[in-house]
Design a protein around this motif. Sequence first.
Motif: not given
Length: 221
Positions: A212-218, A143-145, A117-118, A39-43
Amino acid sequence: MDDHSTAIAAYWDDVAASFDDAPDHGLHAEHTRRAWQRRLQAWIPGGPADVLDVGCGTGSLSLLLARSGHRVTGVDLAPRMVERARHKLTAAGLEAHVLLGDAAAPPTGGRRFHAVLARHLLWTLPDPQQALRQWVARLQPGGRLVLVEGRWHPAPESETPYAAPATSLPWHGGIGAADLAAAVRPLTAHVRTEPLSDDLDLWGGPVQDERYALIATARDI
């Protein structure tokens, strides 16, 4: 720290010794470690990245990120959590900076990161909306949140009551994916969510609540 922050730090200090007993905290099982690693490698953006792990706890995810070659900075409010995270990384022969400080306002100065990451942190915060703004402000353009969150079923009462108390916190019990996406969307350029409840390897067994995971782009500017 003020009295409130001191009480919260004391709570997490009290649970630090047993924190890694949970399968998704200690990541002792190989299949659980691999599930989180995938998962981390994808996020997290590819290649060595500067990653800020806020509320890093005992450092299990920081360890996985460092093993993947990322430059990791962890932050946690509880001294015993920080001590355990530092020991875990040192014992693995990995380099990372683990700072003692408020995860809601990380003591990283003007530094910008490729990813923040949180995991399971927002419910503990007295002002989660302000924390989101702080984290986004620490991202480099593009960047990614990455937020691993959920809406929890009521848990058994702990022997050590939470410092807040928990029922007074804005997102006590967690927050659903749609509501968190609505909170993050005005701060970022793009938001998506991934359901995680059915990935049993992540949690060490079946779970009944929303995870769930939320992935946001700055934004680029």
